[in-house]
Design a protein around this motif. Structure first.
Motif, mmCIF file in Angstrom:
data_model
loop_
_atom_site.group_PDB
_atom_site.id
_atom_site.type_symbol
_atom_site.label_atom_id
_atom_site.label_comp_id
_atom_site.label_asym_id
_atom_site.label_seq_id
_atom_site.Cartn_x
_atom_site.Cartn_y
_atom_site.Cartn_z
ATOM 1 N N ASN A 115 0.808 -1.228 0.000
ATOM 2 C CA ASN A 115 0.000 0.000 0.000
ATOM 3 C C ASN A 115 0.835 1.269 0.000
ATOM 4 N N THR A 116 2.091 1.164 0.428
ATOM 5 C CA THR A 116 2.884 2.367 0.636
ATOM 6 C C THR A 116 3.907 2.575 -0.477
ATOM 7 N N GLU B 45 8.340 -9.892 1.047
ATOM 8 C CA GLU B 45 7.373 -9.879 2.152
ATOM 9 C C GLU B 45 6.200 -8.956 1.813
ATOM 10 N N PRO B 46 4.988 -9.393 2.093
ATOM 11 C CA PRO B 46 3.845 -8.499 1.884
ATOM 12 C C PRO B 46 3.991 -7.215 2.709
ATOM 13 N N TYR B 47 3.322 -6.192 2.300
ATOM 14 C CA TYR B 47 3.255 -4.881 2.960
ATOM 15 C C TYR B 47 4.543 -4.056 2.838
ATOM 16 N N ILE B 48 5.716 -4.694 3.031
ATOM 17 C CA ILE B 48 6.932 -3.899 3.182
ATOM 18 C C ILE B 48 7.345 -3.267 1.860
ATOM 19 N N THR B 49 7.650 -1.976 1.894
ATOM 20 C CA THR B 49 8.084 -1.272 0.689
ATOM 21 C C THR B 49 9.310 -0.411 0.971
ATOM 22 N N GLY C 25 -0.511 -2.017 7.864
ATOM 23 C CA GLY C 25 -1.367 -3.008 8.509
ATOM 24 C C GLY C 25 -2.770 -2.452 8.659
ATOM 25 N N SER C 26 -3.723 -3.357 8.877
ATOM 26 C CA SER C 26 -5.129 -2.938 8.873
ATOM 27 C C SER C 26 -5.462 -1.994 10.017
ATOM 28 N N ALA C 27 -4.661 -1.964 11.079
ATOM 29 C CA ALA C 27 -4.993 -1.110 12.217
ATOM 30 C C ALA C 27 -4.321 0.263 12.128
ATOM 31 N N ILE C 28 -3.537 0.499 11.074
ATOM 32 C CA ILE C 28 -2.812 1.763 10.956
ATOM 33 C C ILE C 28 -3.627 2.740 10.112
ATOM 34 N N LYS C 29 -3.790 3.944 10.644
ATOM 35 C CA LYS C 29 -4.649 4.906 9.971
ATOM 36 C C LYS C 29 -4.063 5.328 8.627
ATOM 37 N N ASN C 30 -2.787 5.661 8.616
ATOM 38 C CA ASN C 30 -2.212 6.243 7.427
ATOM 39 C C ASN C 30 -0.885 5.557 7.085
ATOM 40 N N PRO C 31 -0.957 4.394 6.442
ATOM 41 C CA PRO C 31 0.274 3.629 6.167
ATOM 42 C C PRO C 31 1.309 4.468 5.413
ATOM 43 N N SER C 32 2.559 4.392 5.815
ATOM 44 C CA SER C 32 3.606 5.222 5.214
ATOM 45 C C SER C 32 4.958 4.557 5.399
ATOM 46 N N ASN C 33 5.916 5.062 4.624
ATOM 47 C CA ASN C 33 7.309 4.782 4.919
ATOM 48 C C ASN C 33 7.848 5.956 5.704
#
Lengths: 316, 456
Positions: free
Chosen positions: B24-25, B170-174, B299-307
């Protein structure tokens, strides 16, 4: 932070696949065959299927209760066993005999050895063989199928199976669409092939076992001077190769193991068809190979990445 | 020596799973986090010997000042990531359950740079090794192996290929993906430095094909005449987990297999994380040791996913607050990715050097899978990238059968999680195999102790 977190070992995500979904796929794959059975042999096929499925589920439920273990009827494996057993029976078999078969399959072969994943032979096949040996005449009473050729008729109500009939009685088309005598689930080759394709596409089964099994059987028929295509399409070969020999619990998990297992199934099937008194050898050959699975697996452990063969004399 | 060729397409690798990418990020610029009020620097943020504090409570420290080190060969010094005062040195519980000392620094917000920070002079391989060691660099991909040790290739090993790991399977990690987009020039100059000093003439940048923008960006820089001998090439890899695992990456990039129990150098390879290689280039230019890093917060509980680029030692809670906090009650917090990350008991821990992601999940994703009986479907066998038999290993581990564990090569399991991920019965295969490996190690130690006892 006051709320408690889950702390667990990785991985933290899981695929959506479940045992229940796999079993459901097998049931879906058997639907064309079940429908074909009802069309070819009439309403009694539906009754037979219903009796077997209901008995298997009930027996699974009761045996888990008696053993004070968690109920496993939700995984639908008992439904699959019941369905497969029904498809392996002649249509006019006494329902009590069918229910006895369910008892053998679920209670004796499956639950007494620890339930799903623990049985050493295929429950439906083992049950079929017990019934075949116990009630040979009832189990080999082949009611004439809808549209079966006149030449195959033995008396007013029954006709010969393709393997017992004289050559030329049945055409390939008869075999494909099920205009022939046999167990309710084995006669319609087209429906079985359709189900097999579905299972391969859904990645429920690997095509190795059915393909190698059928190829071996075809080669053997050729070697024995029989018509390979006729042999593949007749008897329980397709039902066995696609739905019985691929049973997870009783087939090898390694790829080479699957090949050896399927070659064995093919060899024994054709040897039994050619040399034994029984017209049919699929059930026995799969059962025999089921028993050999632990040995086959031990022989075919794959070479792990980076495995270096120890030089002679080098200590382990 | 044969001219080494570059593969046109990756070599085939077995197994693996298609885990949902959830990147997502990937298209969001990294954010720089402001200096936190307090940082905590545990004495072990690497594989190897823990460090010993060089400062006392009450000391003033500056950014980049070395505050802890160890003389052991496998270790990495630790530097202050903020300027301020050492508040306390106290034991904390690490994610793996170990308790060890951490230096707590109260930040004064000035971020004074330490006089120790100056670009190192590097004229030889030994200069480079000293500089990398002093920089405190560890593998930033997650393992935390001290980079100076990795670059110190034993004389009996011939390394002809460097692989730069941008696979990020790995999923999610960017964070590596963003590194490639934002710091491409550092990456290439880091590669050139390392390859010149180590006399390596083939560099393969392995990157999963789900990052076309990063592939394009890196290719443009490589093609822009920085690489006249054409010794660096970008190789797009298939996007299946675990392409970025060291042994799998080596197989995909070179077709070689690392022998069981061996190191990449046994296959003539050196594998560097992209963040680590870019850091080397920056360190040689500025002399600023490893005091901050980029990590993915998602992750699903994080409001604003970012690096986020954060000072090492920042409390995880602060990082999450910086990206907007939680949007639902977190039920699971991970350090690292969902396939191999460690799940944390709370959010009171601190960002470590090797920490590439913090993920927080709500109840739905966090709920534990309920295992049922193995149906021997063999999906774990086809998923295992190491070509092991996870179901057999799991059985052997549960009955503590060390003969079977050994025969089935349990120690070759890298715990990537493919088997557990794919299992329709939701069995905890990796967890059991991990126990089996620990049991084998314990047996081995007992045997060694026994044979020693026998001699005396």
């Amino acid at each position: 932070m006051d709320n408690k977190l889950y702390v667990s070992s990785s991985p933290h995500i899981r695929s959506g696949n479940t045992t229940r979904r796999i079993m459901l796929d097998v049931i879906i794959a058997l639907l064309p065959t079940s429908v074909a059975a009802c069309v070819i042999f009439g309403f009694r096929s539906a009754v037979l299927i219903a009796v077997c499925v209901a008995t298997c589920v009930l027996l699974e439920f009761i045996s888990r209760k008696i053993m004070k273990r968690e109920s496993t009827i939700g995984d639908l494996s008992a439904v699959v066993t019941g369905l497969l057993l029904a498809l392996n029976l002649p249509v006019d078999v006494n329902p009590l005999i069918a229910m006895f078969g369910c008892l053998i399959a679920i209670v004796v072969v499956k639950q007494m050895f620890g339930g799903i994943g623990m049985n050493f032979v295929n429950p439906a096949l083992a049950a079929r063989i017990v019934l075949l040996v116990s009630f040979p005449s009832a189990m080999m009473h082949w009611v004439t199928a809808w549209g079966a050729p006149e030449a195959a008729k033995i008396d007013a109500t029954t006709s010969a199976t393709p393997l017992a009939a004289e050559a030329g009685t049945y055409s390939y088309i008869d075999l494909l669409i099920g205009r022939c005598g046999g167990s309710i689930g084995e006669v319609c080759a087209a429906a079985l092939i359709l189900g097999g394709i579905y299972l391969v596409i859904r990645r429920v089964i690997s095509p190795i076992i059915p393909c190698v099994y059928l190829a071996t059987a075809a080669l053997m028929s050729f070697a024995f001077g029989l018509d390979p295509l006729y042999q593949l399409l007749s008897g329980g070969l397709l039902l066995g190769a696609i739905f019985m020999a691929t049973d997870y619990t009783t087939s090898p998990v390694t790829n080479w193991g699957k090949v050896i297992y399927a070659v064995g199934c093919g060899l024994f099937t054709m040897l039994l068809r050619t040399y034994s008194n029984m017209p049919e050898g699929v059930s026995f050959s799969i059962l025999l190979m089921n028993i050999l699975v632990p040995l086959i697996e031990r022989m075919t452990v794959p070479r792990t990445l980076g495995y270096v063969k120890k030089a002679k004399g080098e200590k382990k | 020596m044969d001219q080494l060729s570059f593969p046109k397409r990756p070599y085939p690798t077995r197994g693996g799973v298609h885990a949902p990418h959830n990147k997502n990020t990937a298209h969001k610029e990294s954010l720089e986090m402001p200096v936190p009020k307090m940082v905590a620097l545990p004495m072990s943020q690497h594989i190897g010997a823990p460090c010993v504090p060089l400062v006392k409570v009450g000391d003033n420290v500056d950014v980049g000042q070395c505050i802890a080190r160890s003389e052991a060969f496998v270790s990495a010094p630790i530097h202050a990531s903020v300027s301020g005062k050492v508040k306390k040195i106290d034991k904390i519980t690490m994610p793996d359950g170990n308790r060890l000392d951490a230096i707590f620094i109260e930040s004064d917000g000035e971020q004074r740079i330490s006089p120790e920070v100056k670009p190192p002079e590097v004229n030889s391989i030994s200069d480079l090794l000293t500089a990398v060691r002093e920089s405190g660099l560890v593998g930033l991909g997650g393992a935390g192996f001290p980079t100076a040790v990795k670059l110190n290739i034993p004389a009996d090993k011939h390394v002809d290929t460097m692989i730069v790991n941008v696979a990020e399977c790995e999923p999610y990690i960017t964070s590596d993906h963003r590194e490639a987009l934002e710091n491409g020039w550092d990456i290439i100059s880091g590669i050139i430095t390392v390859k010149e000093f180590l006399d390596i003439h083939r560099v393969i940048v392995g990157i999963e094909n789900n990052k076309p923008d990063a592939i394009k960006a890196l290719r443009e820089i490589v093609d822009n005449s920085l690489d006249p001998e054409d010794e660096i090439r970008v190789l797009p890899l298939k996007a299946t987990y675990p392409q970025g695992a060291e042994k799998i990456l080596i197989k995909a990039c070179t077709g070689r297999e690392v022998p069981m129990g061996g190191l990449p150098s046994d296959a003539g390879c050196l594998v560097m994380n992209v963040g680590s290689i870019a850091f080397i280039a920056r360190y040689l230019k500025t002399g600023m040791p490893l005091v901050s890093r980029r990590l993915t917060v998602d992750g699903s509980a994080i409001k604003n996913p970012s690096n986020v680029i954060v000072p090492i030692g920042t409390p995880i809670k602060d990082v999450i607050e910086f990206v907007g906090g939680y949007k639902e009650e977190p039920k699971k917090i991970l350090m690292g990715g969902p396939m191999m990350g460690i799940s944390l008991p709370n959010d009171e821990l601190y960002i470590l050097k090797q920490n590439n992601a913090i993920l927080a999940f709500g109840e739905k994703e966090a709920r534990l899978a309920e295992p049922s009986a193995c149906i021997r479907c063999g999906k774990c066998v086809s998923a295992c990238p190491m070509r092991l038999l996870p179901l057999e290993l799991c059985n052997a581990a549960e009955r503590k059968d060390d003969e079977a564990l050994g025969r089935l090569n349990a120690m070759n399991c890298m715990e990537c999680g493919c088997c557990s991920f794919t299992c329709p019965a939701k069995r905890h295969l990796v967890q059991s195999i991990r126990m089996g490996k620990a049991y084998l190690n314990q047996k081995k130690r007992e045997q060694i102790a026994q044979s020693k006892g026998g001699k005396n």
